[in-house]
Design a protein around this motif. Sequence first.
Motif, PDB file in Angstrom:
ATOM      1  N   ASN B   6      70.019  -3.801 -48.316  1.00 24.80           N
ATOM      2  CA  ASN B   6      70.895  -4.576 -49.182  1.00 24.80           C
ATOM      3  C   ASN B   6      70.225  -4.913 -50.500  1.00 24.80           C
ATOM      4  N   LYS B   7      68.959  -5.334 -50.361  1.00 24.79           N
ATOM      5  CA  LYS B   7      68.226  -5.776 -51.540  1.00 24.79           C
ATOM      6  C   LYS B   7      68.056  -4.624 -52.538  1.00 24.79           C
ATOM      7  N   HIS B   9      69.849  -2.183 -52.726  1.00 25.87           N
ATOM      8  CA  HIS B   9      71.168  -1.835 -53.228  1.00 25.87           C
ATOM      9  C   HIS B   9      71.542  -2.701 -54.440  1.00 25.87           C
ATOM     10  N   THR B  10      71.349  -4.024 -54.289  1.00 29.18           N
ATOM     11  CA  THR B  10      71.678  -4.908 -55.433  1.00 29.18           C
ATOM     12  C   THR B  10      70.773  -4.615 -56.608  1.00 29.18           C
ATOM     13  N   GLN B  11      69.499  -4.348 -56.301  1.00 25.52           N
ATOM     14  CA  GLN B  11      68.576  -3.992 -57.388  1.00 25.52           C
ATOM     15  C   GLN B  11      69.069  -2.762 -58.130  1.00 25.52           C
ATOM     16  N   HIS B  12      69.541  -1.813 -57.314  1.00 28.57           N
ATOM     17  CA  HIS B  12      70.034  -0.574 -57.897  1.00 28.57           C
ATOM     18  C   HIS B  12      71.247  -0.862 -58.783  1.00 28.57           C
ATOM     19  N   ARG B  13      72.121  -1.738 -58.264  1.00 30.08           N
ATOM     20  CA  ARG B  13      73.312  -2.089 -59.041  1.00 30.08           C
ATOM     21  C   ARG B  13      72.931  -2.743 -60.367  1.00 30.08           C
ATOM     22  N   ALA B  14      71.967  -3.683 -60.297  1.00 28.58           N
ATOM     23  CA  ALA B  14      71.529  -4.373 -61.515  1.00 28.58           C
ATOM     24  C   ALA B  14      70.957  -3.361 -62.501  1.00 28.58           C
ATOM     25  N   LYS B  17      73.730  -1.493 -64.110  1.00 30.81           N
ATOM     26  CA  LYS B  17      74.403  -2.373 -65.078  1.00 30.81           C
ATOM     27  C   LYS B  17      73.576  -2.455 -66.382  1.00 30.81           C
TER      28      LYS B  17
END
Lengths: 327, 345
Positions: B6-7, B9-14, B17
């Motif tokens: 998950n982590k 994943h969010t890092q990847h999203r950031a 962005k």
Amino acid sequence: MLNNKKRNGIMSSFLVLSLSLAGCSDSGENVTQTKDNEKKPATEELSTERILTDAMGHEVTIPANPKHIIASYLEDNLVALGITPAAQWSINDGAGLQDYLQVYLKDVPTIPSELPFEVVASFTPDLIIMSSAQEVEGSKYDQYAKIAPTYVVEVENNSDWREKLLSVGEIFEKTDEAKQVLEVYEKKATESKKIIQDSIGSESAAAIWLVNNNFYIVSENVSSGAVLYGDLGLSTPSVVKEISSTATGNWSAISLERLAELDADHIFLINSDKGNGAEMLKDPVWQNIPAVKNGHIYEYGAETSWLYSGVIANTQIIDGVVESLTK
Amino acid sequence: MKEKNNKTHTQHRAKTKNLIIIGVLGLLIVVAFMISMNTGFIKLTPLEVIRTLFGLGTEKQHLILFEFRLPRIIIAVLVGMGLAVSGCVLQGISRNALADPGILGINAGAGLAVMLFISFFPSTAATPVFLLPVLAFFGAGVTAVIIYSLAYKRHEGISPMRLLLTGVAVAAGISSAMIVLTLRLSPENYQFVATWLAGSIWGSNWKFVLSLLPWILVLIPFVFSKARVLNVLNLGDLTATGLGASIEKERRILLAAAVGLAGASVSVSGGIGFVGLIGPHLARQLVGSRHQFLIPAAALTGGLLVLVADTLGRWILQPSEIPAGIVVAVIGAPYFLYLLSRLKD
């Protein structure tokens, strides 16, 4: 008149250099110039394209019969030689002009004094004359030269308007006209000097400029000072002499206290504060200066030529002085 | 395991962005570039600009675009980038949101060096232009060394707050020295210096571009390669030492890079303030404070800012021009006050 001897020497050596004329040159650099010439009517006048070396050592191709000339702050010289420039010097978006020249330059559009490239280019000049190297500082020269041949008259902006007139005359092959204009001026100056001496003898005078509630006094050998003391032979007050010896500009700031010591018999006051009430002139210290007390004060507006230098400016100054002193 | 996934994943999203934001900033620069190419005293239609860019314009259009507008636009972008990255580094190493090459006196030092040069060798027309960045770097460097050594304490090293206060004091001193110097200049030289100090880039040409470009091309990638170090320094000296960073050494190297960027930029642009402050701040709001993203974003924001300011300055009072530095200051000063008021809370 004999000031700036050293500079004259340097300038005349430049003139000698400039005399090395050449006919037509076909080097690659001149492509734009030749193109410009093609646009002109085929009526071949006597003059041809020439190469002159300017004060900074550039070889400048002066086109034959330049028609659109930009010579910001040199307009006095152009007008004296019968040339109308394509644009004239102005400040504050055209609000500030050389008012004394407007009789001659009425229909000439204005150009900001800092000469932005695009504004210069918009006039499609075929010759640009710069009064001093400062105007092309920071390698701006190359860019101006791409718009049109650019000739720099002096390296340092000195105050010798006679040399300037001769240099400008040289550019337009009007050296004889320039000399003639000077002759007329010297004659007028000599005659006026006599008239003034007949009227006031060897009395002294000073020119004082009031702007933004500050007084400035002109130095002995420059600007209108050169006219008063040099050309017209008025005696120089000792305060003016003192200030001139350390002055850096044409006009030096002078405090009201110092003005109180001014031993001038006559004062020419250039009042740029007319609209703003000129509070300083109501000051008792000012009121007590001998010349003011005796009513020997002659007021001129900022639109007169006192703050400028050049044959037209100076001729107008002389007319004013003669009129004021022979009342 | 799941949590870790998950982590990342969010890092990847950031990351995505942030990359998009950086891309958008780049796009905005291109748009500003096109608008700026269309802005000037001589009216050119967008079509004419494009035709000229592809070599199909008239000689005059070519002259205006390639000799007058293009170098100026490039200088604006480069200067903006240099100052913003410099500010970004200074804010990073001092851990102070108000650090900026202008406030730290580095701009003033560079300015003083240039001014001394102008007053002793008045005919700058003959001065080789590439000398100016070197001189400015020298002036900025000397200033930085003075500030650094005044702020340095043997056992405590450099405290960020002391660095900033010393900088402000030294800047004030240099500014007064400059004023004394302007009094001694001839009116013509004064005019030149005054325009220079106001941050006008109107005299720029290809020579200026060439003299500035190497500094930007070398130093910004270098700073970028130090992004991790800046991240660590941001955590505070103790943590950073704990993590094995040799703080003083890294700080000195980064300071030198920041000085180089600011000095070179200031030498061609004059006193454009606030870019080094606002650029990184805006960028931080957009992409956060990880320097991998912050540095490119700050560079682009800074470049955009100066380009827009210069374009506005050319457009507002035609045919006269407002120096870009003044336009930036008009935008920057309120933002600066806003920052100050937020800091108080």
